[in-house]
Design a protein around this motif. Structure first.
Motif, PDB file in Angstrom:
ATOM      1  N   GLY A 267       0.678  -1.224   0.101  1.00  0.00           N
ATOM      2  CA  GLY A 267      -0.103  -0.099  -0.176  1.00  0.00           C
ATOM      3  C   GLY A 267       0.869   1.309  -0.211  1.00  0.00           C
ATOM      4  N   ASP A 268       0.126   2.235   0.024  1.00  0.00           N
ATOM      5  CA  ASP A 268       0.602   3.484  -0.415  1.00  0.00           C
ATOM      6  C   ASP A 268       0.101   4.459   1.080  1.00  0.00           C
ATOM      7  OD1 ASP A 268       2.129   5.983  -0.315  1.00  0.00           O
ATOM      8  OD2 ASP A 268       1.606   5.880  -2.781  1.00  0.00           O
ATOM      9  N   PRO A 269       0.841   4.531   2.232  1.00  0.00           N
ATOM     10  CA  PRO A 269       0.462   5.546   3.882  1.00  0.00           C
ATOM     11  C   PRO A 269       0.634   6.863   3.148  1.00  0.00           C
ATOM     12  CG  PRO A 269       2.201   4.961   3.486  1.00  0.00           C
ATOM     13  CD  PRO A 269       1.923   4.011   2.315  1.00  0.00           C
ATOM     14  N   ALA A 270       0.676   7.123   2.037  1.00  0.00           N
ATOM     15  CA  ALA A 270       0.653   8.791   1.865  1.00  0.00           C
ATOM     16  C   ALA A 270      -0.806   8.722   1.080  1.00  0.00           C
ATOM     17  CB  ALA A 270       2.018   9.109   0.421  1.00  0.00           C
ATOM     18  N   GLN A 271      -1.601   7.884   0.266  1.00  0.00           N
ATOM     19  CA  GLN A 271      -2.617   8.092  -0.010  1.00  0.00           C
ATOM     20  C   GLN A 271      -3.723   8.477   1.015  1.00  0.00           C
ATOM     21  OE1 GLN A 271      -4.343   5.178  -3.000  1.00  0.00           O
ATOM     22  NE2 GLN A 271      -2.567   4.683  -3.971  1.00  0.00           N
TER      23      GLN A 271
ATOM     24  N   ARG B 295       7.043  11.383 -11.430  1.00  0.00           N
ATOM     25  CA  ARG B 295       8.001  12.730 -10.600  1.00  0.00           C
ATOM     26  C   ARG B 295       6.986  13.446  -9.693  1.00  0.00           C
ATOM     27  NH1 ARG B 295      11.084  11.601 -15.376  1.00  0.00           N
ATOM     28  NH2 ARG B 295       9.512  14.092 -16.446  1.00  0.00           N
ATOM     29  N   LEU B 296       5.878  14.046 -10.347  1.00  0.00           N
ATOM     30  CA  LEU B 296       5.181  15.104 -10.268  1.00  0.00           C
ATOM     31  C   LEU B 296       4.639  14.465  -8.432  1.00  0.00           C
ATOM     32  CD1 LEU B 296       3.287  17.436  -9.338  1.00  0.00           C
ATOM     33  CD2 LEU B 296       1.566  16.086 -10.432  1.00  0.00           C
TER      34      LEU B 296
ATOM     35  N   ARG C 266       3.961  13.790  -2.499  1.00  0.00           N
ATOM     36  CA  ARG C 266       4.404  13.234  -1.222  1.00  0.00           C
ATOM     37  C   ARG C 266       5.119  13.872   0.231  1.00  0.00           C
ATOM     38  NH1 ARG C 266       6.351   7.704   0.099  1.00  0.00           N
ATOM     39  NH2 ARG C 266       4.376   6.036   0.157  1.00  0.00           N
ATOM     40  N   ALA C 267       6.343  14.483  -0.816  1.00  0.00           N
ATOM     41  CA  ALA C 267       6.902  14.795   0.117  1.00  0.00           C
ATOM     42  C   ALA C 267       6.513  16.079   0.575  1.00  0.00           C
ATOM     43  CB  ALA C 267       8.200  15.273  -0.503  1.00  0.00           C
ATOM     44  N   GLY C 268       5.449  16.984   0.274  1.00  0.00           N
ATOM     45  CA  GLY C 268       4.995  18.066   0.307  1.00  0.00           C
ATOM     46  C   GLY C 268       5.664  18.848   0.075  1.00  0.00           C
ATOM     47  N   GLU C 269       5.774  18.783  -1.507  1.00  0.00           N
ATOM     48  CA  GLU C 269       6.078  20.243  -2.118  1.00  0.00           C
ATOM     49  C   GLU C 269       5.379  20.033  -3.389  1.00  0.00           C
ATOM     50  OE1 GLU C 269       8.123  22.451  -1.754  1.00  0.00           O
ATOM     51  OE2 GLU C 269       9.234  21.116   0.350  1.00  0.00           O
TER      52      GLU C 269
ATOM     53  N   VAL D  15      -0.548  21.343   0.631  1.00  0.00           N
ATOM     54  CA  VAL D  15      -0.238  19.968   0.403  1.00  0.00           C
ATOM     55  C   VAL D  15       1.518  19.967   1.388  1.00  0.00           C
ATOM     56  CG1 VAL D  15       2.239  19.447  -1.603  1.00  0.00           C
ATOM     57  CG2 VAL D  15      -0.521  19.398  -2.574  1.00  0.00           C
ATOM     58  N   LYS D  16       1.851  21.819   1.153  1.00  0.00           N
ATOM     59  CA  LYS D  16       2.903  21.479   2.227  1.00  0.00           C
ATOM     60  C   LYS D  16       2.150  21.566   3.443  1.00  0.00           C
ATOM     61  CE  LYS D  16       6.230  25.143   2.953  1.00  0.00           C
ATOM     62  NZ  LYS D  16       6.375  26.382   2.771  1.00  0.00           N
ATOM     63  N   GLN D  17       1.466  22.051   3.940  1.00  0.00           N
ATOM     64  CA  GLN D  17       0.949  21.584   5.455  1.00  0.00           C
ATOM     65  C   GLN D  17       0.040  20.879   5.475  1.00  0.00           C
ATOM     66  OE1 GLN D  17      -0.255  26.151   6.219  1.00  0.00           O
ATOM     67  NE2 GLN D  17       1.614  27.213   5.572  1.00  0.00           N
ATOM     68  N   VAL D  18      -0.705  20.071   4.857  1.00  0.00           N
ATOM     69  CA  VAL D  18      -1.593  19.820   5.547  1.00  0.00           C
ATOM     70  C   VAL D  18      -1.544  18.085   5.164  1.00  0.00           C
ATOM     71  CG1 VAL D  18      -4.645  18.510   6.006  1.00  0.00           C
ATOM     72  CG2 VAL D  18      -3.985  21.597   5.115  1.00  0.00           C
ATOM     73  N   GLY D  19      -0.857  17.804   6.294  1.00  0.00           N
ATOM     74  CA  GLY D  19      -0.965  16.048   5.890  1.00  0.00           C
ATOM     75  C   GLY D  19      -1.513  14.480   6.730  1.00  0.00           C
ATOM     76  N   GLU D  20      -1.970  13.751   6.608  1.00  0.00           N
ATOM     77  CA  GLU D  20      -2.364  12.711   7.212  1.00  0.00           C
ATOM     78  C   GLU D  20      -3.130  13.181   8.307  1.00  0.00           C
ATOM     79  OE1 GLU D  20      -3.427   8.092   8.970  1.00  0.00           O
ATOM     80  OE2 GLU D  20      -0.650   9.000   8.234  1.00  0.00           O
ATOM     81  N   ARG D  21      -4.711  13.606   8.674  1.00  0.00           N
ATOM     82  CA  ARG D  21      -5.424  13.650   9.454  1.00  0.00           C
ATOM     83  C   ARG D  21      -5.715  13.136  10.503  1.00  0.00           C
ATOM     84  NH1 ARG D  21      -7.462  16.374   5.194  1.00  0.00           N
ATOM     85  NH2 ARG D  21      -8.431  18.751   5.699  1.00  0.00           N
ATOM     86  N   PRO D  22      -4.552  13.210  11.766  1.00  0.00           N
ATOM     87  CA  PRO D  22      -5.073  11.953  12.484  1.00  0.00           C
ATOM     88  C   PRO D  22      -6.480  11.091  13.225  1.00  0.00           C
ATOM     89  CG  PRO D  22      -4.028  13.838  13.251  1.00  0.00           C
ATOM     90  CD  PRO D  22      -4.326  14.188  12.322  1.00  0.00           C
ATOM     91  N   ARG D  23      -5.866   9.976  13.206  1.00  0.00           N
ATOM     92  CA  ARG D  23      -7.235   9.001  13.226  1.00  0.00           C
ATOM     93  C   ARG D  23      -6.558   8.655  14.841  1.00  0.00           C
ATOM     94  NH1 ARG D  23      -9.787   6.127   8.353  1.00  0.00           N
ATOM     95  NH2 ARG D  23     -10.441   7.929   7.251  1.00  0.00           N
ATOM     96  N   ARG D  24      -7.825   8.616  15.988  1.00  0.00           N
ATOM     97  CA  ARG D  24      -7.581   8.160  16.784  1.00  0.00           C
ATOM     98  C   ARG D  24      -8.493   6.659  16.476  1.00  0.00           C
ATOM     99  NH1 ARG D  24     -10.446  12.699  17.717  1.00  0.00           N
ATOM    100  NH2 ARG D  24     -13.023  11.080  17.841  1.00  0.00           N
ATOM    101  N   THR D  25      -7.058   5.794  17.062  1.00  0.00           N
ATOM    102  CA  THR D  25      -7.343   4.394  16.402  1.00  0.00           C
ATOM    103  C   THR D  25      -6.953   3.543  18.165  1.00  0.00           C
ATOM    104  OG1 THR D  25      -5.815   3.191  16.012  1.00  0.00           O
ATOM    105  CG2 THR D  25      -7.086   4.339  14.774  1.00  0.00           C
ATOM    106  N   GLN D  26      -7.484   2.325  18.305  1.00  0.00           N
ATOM    107  CA  GLN D  26      -6.709   1.163  19.189  1.00  0.00           C
ATOM    108  C   GLN D  26      -5.746   0.338  18.988  1.00  0.00           C
ATOM    109  OE1 GLN D  26      -7.640   0.222  22.703  1.00  0.00           O
ATOM    110  NE2 GLN D  26      -7.321   2.286  22.092  1.00  0.00           N
TER     111      GLN D  26
END
Length: 639
Positions: free
Chosen positions: A367-371, A409-410, A415-418, A613-624
Motif C-alpha cells: 500500500g501507499d500510506p501517503a494516499q 515525479r509529480l 508525497r514529500a510536501g511540495e 500539500v505543504k501544510q496539511v498531511g494525514e489527519r490523525p485518526r484515533r485508533t486502538q
C-alpha cells in the motif's frame, strides 16, 4: 391497516410518494388519488382493479405488495406526524430488522442508527411514545454516547477519550459518567486502554474495538505460527532483476509471517509483487492475490501475472449473508496472501481477513500510506507500519520513466510536501488553470469530450474525472449532468439512467446477481428493464433494482475518495475553490496518482492547493490497534 388518526391520509400520501409501496410510483399515486384511494383503509383488491390500466392480476400483485409493507406503514404512521421522512421507515427496517417498530418502542433513541437523524428528533419521538419519559433516561444516555462514537467513526476514528465525547454531547444535558456506565452495560460500548502517556479514560464502540482486537490477535497468531516459505537460494533466483531494496522485500515475504511493502507510483511495487508470485511458483506454495476493489484486483492481476480477486470474494462473500464463508472456523487453504491497495483497508474488513488466514500463512501488505485513508474507520496500514515489530520495505527510487514518468515525479514531489511547477514536453501531465468553478467545469467538459480523446486516443471507460466535492459547478453532480448531455443524452429511462451511462456504486451490494459489486466500483449501464438496470462492472455484470438503484450515481465524475484503489489511462483531476479546507497532501496525492498514461489537472483553487500539500498531511485518526499491537504477544481480551 387502518387508523382513526386524522393525519393518516397525509401520511398515506407521503408513504406512497416515498416509494415504499412496490408497484406504486408517481403516476399510480396520482391515479389512486383520482380514484379516492387516499388512506390505508381504502386499499382493496376491488378498488385497485377498478383503476385505469389495472388488470385483475396487476391489482392482486399490487395489493399483495401493500400487505407485505405493512410493517413499514406502521412505522411511517409514527414518523410522519413528527415531520420525520417517511423513507426512514425502510432504512430503520434495514438497520433494526422487521421488528423495527418494537425496537423503537423499547428504546426510541434507536432512531439514531440513521446517520442523518438528530438527537432532538429522537427526543421528540421518545416523548411521542411516552410523554412521561425523562431526560436522564439511561436508554437515552447510552444511545447518545453510542451516537457520538458513530459520528466519530464516520470520520475514521475507532475510539475516543471521554473529554472529546463530552464536548460532542455538551448541548444535550447528559450525565456522562452515568451514561458511559449505562452504555457499557448495554453492550454497545467498551472501555479501552488509553495511548501511552494519556491518563484520560477512553471508550469505543464495542464492534470496532472487537475488530481491532481481532486484528491484533490475528497478528499474534501468525507471528507464533510462522514457518519459512522459501530459502535464500530460491529468493535469489527470482530477484535477479530487482534492486537490493526490492529484493529485500521478497526476502521479508519469505521469512516473515507479515511484511509491509510501500511506495509511490513508479517505484517498482508491481515488479516486487511479481517476484513474490514467482517465488511461490518456484516453491510450489499456494498463493492468493487480492485488493479491496474489483478494478484494483484486475490491475494487480495484469501486473503480477497471476489471478487476483477482491478481498470480499477471497473470503467467500455470500449473497444475502453478512458473514463470510472463510473465517476463524474455516480458514483459507493458502500459504501466502498479497493484499494490494491496503490504505483502503478499514478495521472490520481487516479483522475478517486476519480471521481467515491460517497460522502458517504469510501475509504481504502492499500500500501507499501517503494516499487517503480508508473510507471506513481505522488506519490499519498506518498502525501496522508504526507497530515496529513488522518488517516494512519502503520503495522510494523512481523507475517508471518511459511510462508515466512525469506523473510519478509529480506524485513523488507531492508525497514529500511540495507542489512543483510542471514542465513536461511530452504532455503526460498538463495543468490547465481556471479562474473559477464555472470555468473549471467548462474546461473539464472540453477535455473529456474533445482534447484527450483526440490527442491521446483515450475515451470511454479509460477516461475518468475526479473531484474532491459533490456540490458546485465543478462538483460531481453538476459535472455528471453536463457530461451526460454531451456523452450520452437521454431521458433517464430508469431513475435517471439510460443504456450507455457511466455509473458509480455508493454502497456495497455483494449479493447482487449474477455478480456482486462494491462501493466505489464504476461501471456502464448495458440494458434496462422495468425499474431495473444491468450494469457491467470490472468484476462482471450485475442486475440492480429496488432500493439498490438509490445507491447508484452517474460516474463520469466521481469523488477522489471513490476513485481510491482504481487507475485509469487518463484522468482529469479537478481542484475547485469549493474544496477549500478539504485540500490536503493525501487528497491531492490520491487524485494525481489515479492516472497511468495522462493526467490533466484543472486548477481553480489558487494558493490553497500548494498550502494544503505543504501544510496539511494525514489527519490523525484515533485508533486502538496501535495500543494492542504494542502488546501483540499478549493483547488484553475485550470484556
Amino acid at each position: 391497516m387502518t387508523s382513526g388518526d386524522p393525519g393518516v391520509p397525509d401520511a398515506f400520501s407521503e408513504f406512497c410518494a416515498a416509494g415504499l409501496w412496490p408497484g406504486v410510483g408517481p403516476a399510480v399515486l396520482t391515479t389512486l388519488r383520482q380514484a379516492g384511494i387516499t388512506s390505508a383503509g381504502k386499499v382493496s383488491v376491488a378498488g385497485l382493479a377498478g383503476l385505469p390500466k389495472f388488470t385483475a392480476k396487476r391489482a392482486d400483485r399490487v395489493y399483495t405488495s401493500w400487505v407485505g409493507v405493512g410493517h413499514l406503514w406502521e412505522l411511517a404512521q409514527i414518523l410522519i406526524p413528527l415531520d420525520l421522512p417517511a423513507r426512514w421507515a425502510g432504512r430503520l427496517v434495514d438497520q433494526l430488522g422487521d421488528g423495527a417498530l418494537a425496537a423503537l418502542q423499547l428504546n426510541p433513541w434507536r432512531l439514531l442508527v440513521i446517520p442523518e437523524a438528530t438527537v432532538p428528533q429522537a427526543d421528540r419521538l421518545a416523548r411521542q411514545l411516552d410523554p412521561t419519559v425523562r431526560r436522564d433516561d439511561p436508554r437515552r444516555s447510552a444511545a447518545l454516547i453510542d451516537w457520538a462514537l458513530a459520528r466519530f467513526a464516520r470520520d475514521g476514528h475507532t475510539c475516543a477519550p471521554l473529554l472529546v465525547v463530552e464536548d460532542a454531547l455538551r448541548a444535550y444535558g447528559l450525565d456522562l459518567a452515568a451514561g458511559v456506565d449505562s452504555a457499557i452495560s448495554s453492550g454497545a460500548v467498551a472501555a479501552v486502554a488509553a495511548p501511552a502517556g494519556d491518563d484520560e479514560r477512553w471508550i469505543a464502540r464495542k464492534s470496532l474495538w472487537e475488530a481491532e482486537y481481532a486484528i491484533a490477535e490475528g497478528v499474534q497468531r501468525m507471528l507464533l505460527g510462522v514457518r519459512t516459505l522459501a530459502g535464500a537460494r530460491a529468493v535469489k533466483a527470482v530477484t535477479g532483476e530487482l534492486d537490493d531494496v526490492q529484493a529485500g522485500a521478497v526476502g521479508f515475504a519469505a521469512a516473515n509471517a507479515i511484511s509491509v511493502l510501500t511506495g509511490g507510483p513508479g517505484t517498482g511495487k508491481s515488479r516486487t509483487v511479481a517476484a513474490i508470485v514467482a517465488l511461490c511458483a518456484r516453491a510450489e506454495k499456494e498463493l492468493a492475490l487480492a485488493a479491496p476493489t474489483g478494478r484494483a484486483a484486475k490491475r494487480l492481476e495484469e501486473l503480477a501475472g497471476h489471478p487476483a480477486t477482491t478481498i470480499h470474494r477471497l473470503l467467500g462473500a455470500r449473497p444475502g449473508i453478512a458473514d463470510f464463508t472463510f473465517g476463524a472456523d474455516n480458514r483459507l487453504e493458502v500459504d501466502l496472501v498479497v493484499i494490494d491497495e491496503a490504505s483502503m483497508l478499514d478495521v472490520e474488513l481487516a479483522a475478517a481477513l486476519f480471521a481467515a488466514l491460517p497460522e502458517h500463512c504469510h501475509l504481504v501488505i502492499v500500500g501507499d500510506p501517503a494516499q487517503l485513508p480508508s473510507i471506513g474507520p481505522g488506519r490499519v496500514l498506518g498502525d501496522l507500519i508504526d507497530a515496529g515489530s513488522i518488517p516494512v520495505t519502503s520503495l522510494v527510487k523512481l523507475y517508471r520513466q518511459a511510462e508515466g514518468g512525469a506523473i510519478a515525479r509529480l506524485a513523488a514531489a507531492v508525497r514529500a510536501g511540495e507542489l512543483p511547477a510542471v514542465d513536461d514536453p511530452e504532455h503526460e501531465v498538463v495543468v490547465i488553470p481556471a479562474a473559477a468553478s464555472a470555468e473549471a467545469a467548462h474546461r473539464v467538459v472540453q477535455l473529456v469530450t474533445d482534447s484527450i480523446p483526440r490527442v491521446f486516443g483515450v475515451q470511454g471507460a479509460e477516461l475518468q474525472v475526479v473531484t474532491p466535492v459533490h456540490g458546485g459547478p465543478a462538483g460531481t453532480q453538476a459535472l455528471n449532468r453536463e457530461l451526460k448531455k454531451k456523452l450520452n443524452p437521454g431521458s433517464g429511462t430508469v431513475r435517471g439512467f439510460d443504456v450507455g451511462d457511466r455509473v458509480v456504486a455508493t454502497a456495497n451490494h455483494l449479493d447482487a446477481s449474477p455478480t456482486g459489486y462494491a462501493n466505489g466500483e464504476v461501471g456502464t449501464v448495458v440494458s434496462t428493464g422495468e425499474k431495473s438496470l444491468r450494469v457491467a462492472f470490472s468484476t462482471g455484470e450485475a442486475d440492480i433494482s429496488g432500493k439498490s438503484l438509490g445507491d447508484l450515481l452517474h460516474g463520469w465524475a466521481i469523488t477522489v475518495h471513490r476513485a481510491q484503489g482504481s487507475e485509469w489511462d487518463a484522468v482529469v483531476a479537478v481542484l475547485p475553490p469549493e474544496a477549500g479546507i478539504m485540500l490536503s497532501r493525501p487528497l491531492v496525492y490520491t487524485a494525481l496518482t489515479r492516472a497511468r498514461r495522462h493526467l490533466s489537472v484543472v486548477h481553480a483553487a489558487g494558493a490553497a492547493v500548494a498550502r494544503g500539500v505543504k501544510q496539511v498531511g494525514e489527519r490523525p485518526r484515533r485508533t486502538q490497534l496501535g495500543v494492542l499491537l504494542a502488546g501483540v504477544l499478549a493483547p488484553p481480551r475485550p470484556d
